[in-house]
Design an enzyme around this catalytic site. Structure first.
Site, mmCIF file in Angstrom:
data_model
loop_
_atom_site.group_PDB
_atom_site.id
_atom_site.type_symbol
_atom_site.label_atom_id
_atom_site.label_comp_id
_atom_site.label_asym_id
_atom_site.label_seq_id
_atom_site.Cartn_x
_atom_site.Cartn_y
_atom_site.Cartn_z
ATOM 1 N N GLU A 25 1.034 -1.268 -0.058
ATOM 2 C CA GLU A 25 0.062 -0.154 -0.017
ATOM 3 C C GLU A 25 0.935 1.369 -0.121
ATOM 4 O O GLU A 25 1.913 1.095 0.266
ATOM 5 C CB GLU A 25 -0.822 -0.096 1.372
ATOM 6 C CG GLU A 25 -0.228 -0.023 2.535
ATOM 7 C CD GLU A 25 -0.971 0.710 3.857
ATOM 8 O OE1 GLU A 25 -1.463 1.836 3.561
ATOM 9 O OE2 GLU A 25 -1.117 -0.002 4.666
ATOM 10 N N VAL A 107 -5.419 0.136 2.976
ATOM 11 C CA VAL A 107 -5.468 -1.322 2.975
ATOM 12 C C VAL A 107 -6.619 -1.470 1.818
ATOM 13 O O VAL A 107 -6.847 -2.206 1.090
ATOM 14 C CB VAL A 107 -6.105 -1.939 4.080
ATOM 15 C CG1 VAL A 107 -6.370 -3.370 4.171
ATOM 16 C CG2 VAL A 107 -4.542 -1.767 5.125
ATOM 17 N N ALA A 142 -13.208 1.669 6.853
ATOM 18 C CA ALA A 142 -13.623 0.861 5.695
ATOM 19 C C ALA A 142 -12.826 -0.375 5.406
ATOM 20 O O ALA A 142 -13.403 -1.306 4.546
ATOM 21 C CB ALA A 142 -13.533 1.838 4.455
ATOM 22 N N LYS A 160 -3.243 -2.133 16.010
ATOM 23 C CA LYS A 160 -2.852 -1.384 17.535
ATOM 24 C C LYS A 160 -3.942 -1.228 18.266
ATOM 25 O O LYS A 160 -5.060 -1.249 17.983
ATOM 26 C CB LYS A 160 -2.411 -0.063 16.886
ATOM 27 C CG LYS A 160 -1.300 0.067 15.925
ATOM 28 C CD LYS A 160 -0.747 1.499 15.749
ATOM 29 C CE LYS A 160 0.105 1.633 14.992
ATOM 30 N NZ LYS A 160 -0.429 1.047 13.484
HETATM 31 N N1 PSU Z 1 -2.132 1.271 10.500
HETATM 32 C C1 PSU Z 1 -0.920 1.616 10.612
HETATM 33 N N2 PSU Z 1 -0.071 2.220 9.584
HETATM 34 C C2 PSU Z 1 -1.035 2.769 8.405
HETATM 35 C C3 PSU Z 1 -2.380 2.601 8.467
HETATM 36 C C4 PSU Z 1 -2.910 1.958 9.430
HETATM 37 O O1 PSU Z 1 -0.060 1.147 11.560
HETATM 38 O O2 PSU Z 1 -0.416 3.306 7.509
HETATM 39 C C5 PSU Z 1 -3.105 3.219 7.392
HETATM 40 C C6 PSU Z 1 -3.650 2.096 6.345
HETATM 41 O O3 PSU Z 1 -3.462 2.595 5.176
HETATM 42 C C7 PSU Z 1 -5.128 1.578 6.722
HETATM 43 C C8 PSU Z 1 -5.547 3.096 7.148
HETATM 44 O O4 PSU Z 1 -5.782 1.287 5.780
HETATM 45 O O5 PSU Z 1 -4.361 3.836 7.782
HETATM 46 C C9 PSU Z 1 -6.642 2.954 7.839
HETATM 47 O O6 PSU Z 1 -7.132 4.285 8.057
HETATM 48 P P1 PSU Z 1 -8.573 4.682 8.654
HETATM 49 O O7 PSU Z 1 -8.468 4.277 10.017
HETATM 50 O O8 PSU Z 1 -8.923 6.018 8.428
HETATM 51 O O9 PSU Z 1 -9.581 3.696 7.964
#
Ligand code: PSU
Ligand code: MN
Length: 306
Positions: A25, A107, A142, A160
């Protein structure tokens, strides 16, 4: 093939010849780590995938094209532009594409583009999930819905505790997403190997991961599979230190009213500052570890296909 998709020659050759390919990604590059460590890590991850016998396909949106396979120059561009690149989830694709803009794929969007290209395995660090306090904010990534509908295996280091891990597992169960522990029955918590939550199944080999995923595809069950791979012991962080940093970061985000798509990038950057960079070092190592497992699993899948 759809006219918006642009597959690099190297990736297309590998796919045509049933050679293993691993998707990567780009939000982890633009929003997940600071420059220049983000670019260095992205290139190192690609190298690690090659050393383990597969072809890397870093995925991003550039000038309105859905790219499966970025050049080192494109990776440098995304890394340098950092948070000025739009973090692109499923809902962002139509307008970004119509406007021919750039986007960093989460993701979710990495899974969508990987599936369009015919790539079945994807390595990353962590996925999004159900945020703490989601019962009032409704902040649920999502990524979970994408895992429920798109046929890509996602290899990560667990989730996390900026997230509510228990609720994240419940959501995945409701959506029918298999959650596998690689060599463990406990969900790893990204920076540490232990979360206290169990996973559905423990699998110990890339071959068995490949067989399980293949069975899912062949039965026509929609959706992906989540493989959670614990950070190697020597790079894992002391639980008290990282949990304190996470709590502090979450408190600060709440105080500042950070919400929506800014939430995850804000928390990651804050945790890195609070830990004096230790969390970044652990983050880099766990991504490399996931790249190795994903490459081996992608290879095992190509052997099943024969
Ligand atoms: N968790 C991580 N590093 C990241 C992300 C999540 O440890 O870079 C990024 C990934 O691209 C994941 C996105 O898909 O954050 C999720 O964002 P949101 O919570 O806004 O859906
Ligand atoms: Mn969210």
């Amino acid at each position: 093939m759809n006219k918006y998709l642009s597959i690099s020659e190297e990736v297309q050759n590998a796919l045509n010849n049933n050679k293993p390919v691993v998707a990567l990604e780009s939000t982890i590059i633009s929003h997940g780590m600071p420059y220049p460590q983000n670019v260095e890590t992205a290139l190192r991850v690609e190298q690690t995938i090659r050393e383990n016998g597969a072809t890397p396909a870093t995925i991003a949106i550039i000038g309105g094209k859905l790219k499966a396979g970025c050049t080192p120059e494109e990776i440098e561009y995304l890394g340098k532009k950092g948070q000025d690149v739009i973090k692109a989830s499923r809902r962002d694709l139509p307008v970004l594409i119509a406007r021919k803009e750039d986007g960093a794929t989460t993701v979710t969007t990495t899974m969508i583009i990987a599936a369009m290209a015919g790539i079945r395995v994807f390595a990353t660090g962590g996925i999004g999930g159900v945020h703490r306090g989601a019962e009032t904010t409704m902040d649920i990534s999502a990524d979970l819905e994408e895992l429920a509908q798109t046929p890509v295996m996602v290899v990560c280091a667990g989730a996390k505790s900026i997230l509510d891990l228990g609720l994240t597992l419940e959501y995945l169960e409701t959506k029918g997403v298999p959650v596998i522990g690689y060599g463990t029955k406990e969900l790893p918590a990204f920076y540490t190997r232990h979360s206290g939550f169990g996973v559905d199944y423990r699998i110990d080999t890339p071959e068995e991961l490949a067989q399980a995923f293949n069975a899912k595809l062949q039965m026509g069950l929609k959706g992906g599979m989540l493989v959670t791979n614990p950070i190697p012991e020597e790079y894992s962080m002391p639980a008290e230190i990282i949990n304190k940093a996470i709590d502090q970061a979450v408190e600060e985000a709440n105080r500042l009213g950070i919400r929506g798509k800014q939430s995850t990038p804000f928390l990651l950057a804050k945790i890195k500052d609070i830990t004096g960079g230790d969390s970044l070092a652990a983050n880099i190592q766990l991504v490399l570890n996931n790249a190795r497992l994903a490459a081996k699993t992608a290879a095992a899948i190509t052997h099943l296909d024969k």
